[in-house]
Structures are given as C-alpha cells and as structure tokens.
Write an enzyme that holds these catalytic residues in place. Structure first.
Site, PDB file in Angstrom:
ATOM      1  N   VAL A 136       0.902  -1.160   0.000  1.00 40.82           N
ATOM      2  CA  VAL A 136       0.000   0.000   0.000  1.00 40.82           C
ATOM      3  C   VAL A 136       0.936   1.205   0.000  1.00 40.82           C
ATOM      4  O   VAL A 136       1.466   1.589   1.046  1.00 40.82           O
ATOM      5  CB  VAL A 136      -0.919  -0.004   1.239  1.00 40.82           C
ATOM      6  CG1 VAL A 136      -1.798   1.243   1.253  1.00 40.82           C
ATOM      7  CG2 VAL A 136      -1.782  -1.268   1.261  1.00 40.82           C
ATOM      8  N   PRO A 137       1.181   1.798  -1.169  1.00 42.49           N
ATOM      9  CA  PRO A 137       2.338   2.678  -1.369  1.00 42.49           C
ATOM     10  C   PRO A 137       2.200   4.095  -0.798  1.00 42.49           C
ATOM     11  O   PRO A 137       2.105   5.084  -1.547  1.00 42.49           O
ATOM     12  CB  PRO A 137       2.467   2.707  -2.892  1.00 42.49           C
ATOM     13  CG  PRO A 137       1.067   2.549  -3.382  1.00 42.49           C
ATOM     14  CD  PRO A 137       0.413   1.600  -2.410  1.00 42.49           C
ATOM     15  N   CYS A 138       2.257   4.205   0.507  1.00 42.23           N
ATOM     16  CA  CYS A 138       2.163   5.526   1.136  1.00 42.23           C
ATOM     17  C   CYS A 138       3.394   6.380   0.851  1.00 42.23           C
ATOM     18  O   CYS A 138       3.365   7.605   1.050  1.00 42.23           O
ATOM     19  CB  CYS A 138       1.924   5.396   2.636  1.00 42.23           C
ATOM     20  SG  CYS A 138       3.148   4.408   3.506  1.00 42.23           S
ATOM     21  N   HIS A 139       4.489   5.759   0.384  1.00 45.39           N
ATOM     22  CA  HIS A 139       5.686   6.544   0.047  1.00 45.39           C
ATOM     23  C   HIS A 139       5.449   7.450  -1.152  1.00 45.39           C
ATOM     24  O   HIS A 139       6.251   8.356  -1.406  1.00 45.39           O
ATOM     25  CB  HIS A 139       6.881   5.609  -0.222  1.00 45.39           C
ATOM     26  CG  HIS A 139       6.685   4.682  -1.386  1.00 45.39           C
ATOM     27  ND1 HIS A 139       5.990   3.487  -1.279  1.00 45.39           N
ATOM     28  CD2 HIS A 139       7.077   4.763  -2.691  1.00 45.39           C
ATOM     29  CE1 HIS A 139       5.981   2.880  -2.450  1.00 45.39           C
ATOM     30  NE2 HIS A 139       6.630   3.631  -3.323  1.00 45.39           N
ATOM     31  N   ARG A 140       4.359   7.245  -1.866  1.00 49.89           N
ATOM     32  CA  ARG A 140       4.057   8.078  -3.042  1.00 49.89           C
ATOM     33  C   ARG A 140       3.290   9.353  -2.680  1.00 49.89           C
ATOM     34  O   ARG A 140       2.889  10.103  -3.570  1.00 49.89           O
ATOM     35  CB  ARG A 140       3.266   7.256  -4.070  1.00 49.89           C
ATOM     36  CG  ARG A 140       4.072   6.097  -4.637  1.00 49.89           C
ATOM     37  CD  ARG A 140       3.271   5.206  -5.560  1.00 49.89           C
ATOM     38  NE  ARG A 140       4.033   3.991  -5.881  1.00 49.89           N
ATOM     39  CZ  ARG A 140       3.496   2.877  -6.353  1.00 49.89           C
ATOM     40  NH1 ARG A 140       2.191   2.814  -6.560  1.00 49.89           N
ATOM     41  NH2 ARG A 140       4.262   1.818  -6.587  1.00 49.89           N
TER      42      ARG A 140
END
Length: 202
Positions: A136-140
């Site tokens: 779940v790409p919260c780094h984006r």
C-alpha cells in the site's frame, strides 16, 4: 487462538516484518518503526490472533514479489491483503493503491480523491498509520511543496523507493516506445478486508 505467521525481510532500504493471516498479508512494516510495539498489539487485538515465527509459503510468495519490485521487475503486486483499521483509514489506504507506480501526489490531493478535501490532517494520520508499506504505497504521498515529509521507514528509505520507481518507470517507458515486452499487468486485485477498532494506537 489463531496465528499470524511472521518473518523478517531484509530489503535494500531497510528491514521489514511480514505477517500473514489466513493467507492474506496483514503486515509489511518497518522493523525499526517507532510505532513497532503499538502496531503489533493493535494487529493482534484486531485479528484476535498471536504472532508465530514462521516463514510460510505465503510469506515466501510475498518475498518473491518484493524481490522483483526492488530489482525493477515488478511495478504491481498481486498479493491478497487484510487491512486492520477504521472505515476512514481503509478508505485512505484503498485510495493509496490507486496511485500509479512512479507517481507522487500531495496529502491535499489524496484528501480530495476521497471526497473529503478538508480532512488533510486526518488523511495524513491515516497514511502514517499504514502498516502495509510498499504494498500500500504511502511513500508516493509527499508534501504540497514537494517535501518528502514523514515516513515510517525513515525519509532515506522513502527517497530511495521514489528513486527506484523513477528509474524503473523510465526504463519501462523506453521499452514501450521501442516495442519491447514489459511486465504484464497483474489481473488479480488485492483482496481488501477491514477490521474496525475503537482505538488507534498506530
């Protein structure tokens, strides 16, 4: 009591703890997160399960996909997941998975996408509570001034993940332009399940 099978994964940007529950990934979180203890208690209470060290077949499959991601051979994941959070948190996390590989958006844009533009702070809190890093790409999600802001795995890890996706994204664009084969899109969407919790210690 049911078991959450856990194992550690030494990624190129930091060590992760992986957890599977009923053949769904429920944890992909940074070992050195300042919220490690609170996160573990929350997950176990929410799923009414206890941790058990075991590199299960499912976790091995997850590790294979993460290896492909870090070597630039995978831009999408096909891992069934189980989310443990409030309805609002799960709504934010589900929206995170719609952000394309190699793309970044701001917290305010994320709030707008869930049709709650005034909830920027609540959205930021939900992003910070995400225990499914990379999948779940919260780094984006970055600041409106393009600053990296916070990240559970540390700003250096966030910067390296974004740099990896920028490099790989450019490579895939060049392959498409040249008519070369690229990774086929994943047709199996992640399975989302939510688990309500009155308190949020994450």
């Amino acid at each position: 009591m049911e078991k959450i099978k856990i194992a550690r994964y030494d990624s190129p940007v930091g060590e992760l703890v992986l957890g599977s529950f009923n053949r769904k990934l429920c944890i992909c979180d940074w070992v050195l997160s300042s919220h490690r203890t609170a996160t573990d208690l929350h997950i176990c209470r929410c799923l009414n399960a206890a941790y058990e060290e075991d590199k299960s077949e499912f976790i091995q499959h997850t590790i294979s996909q993460l290896d492909e991601y870090f070597t630039g051979r995978r831009t999408q994941f096909s891992i069934p997941i189980q989310l443990a959070g409030s309805d609002f948190q799960c709504r934010v996390w589900s929206e995170l998975m719609k952000i394309p590989y190699g793309v970044t958006i701001s917290y305010s844009e994320l709030a707008r996408r869930i049709e709650n533009p005034k909830a920027v702070r609540a959205v930021a809190s939900a992003v910070a509570a995400n225990v499914m890093s990379i999948i779940v790409p919260c780094h984006r999600v970055i600041g409106s001034n393009n600053s990296l802001t916070g990240y559970r795995g540390g700003l250096e890890a966030k910067q390296e993940l974004l740099a990896l996706e920028a490099r790989t994204g450019s490579l895939h664009q060049n392959q498409v332009a040249a008519g070369l084969p690229t990774q086929a899109p994943c047709l199996e969407l992640p399975l989302l399940q939510t688990c309500e919790s009155d308190s949020n210690p994450l």
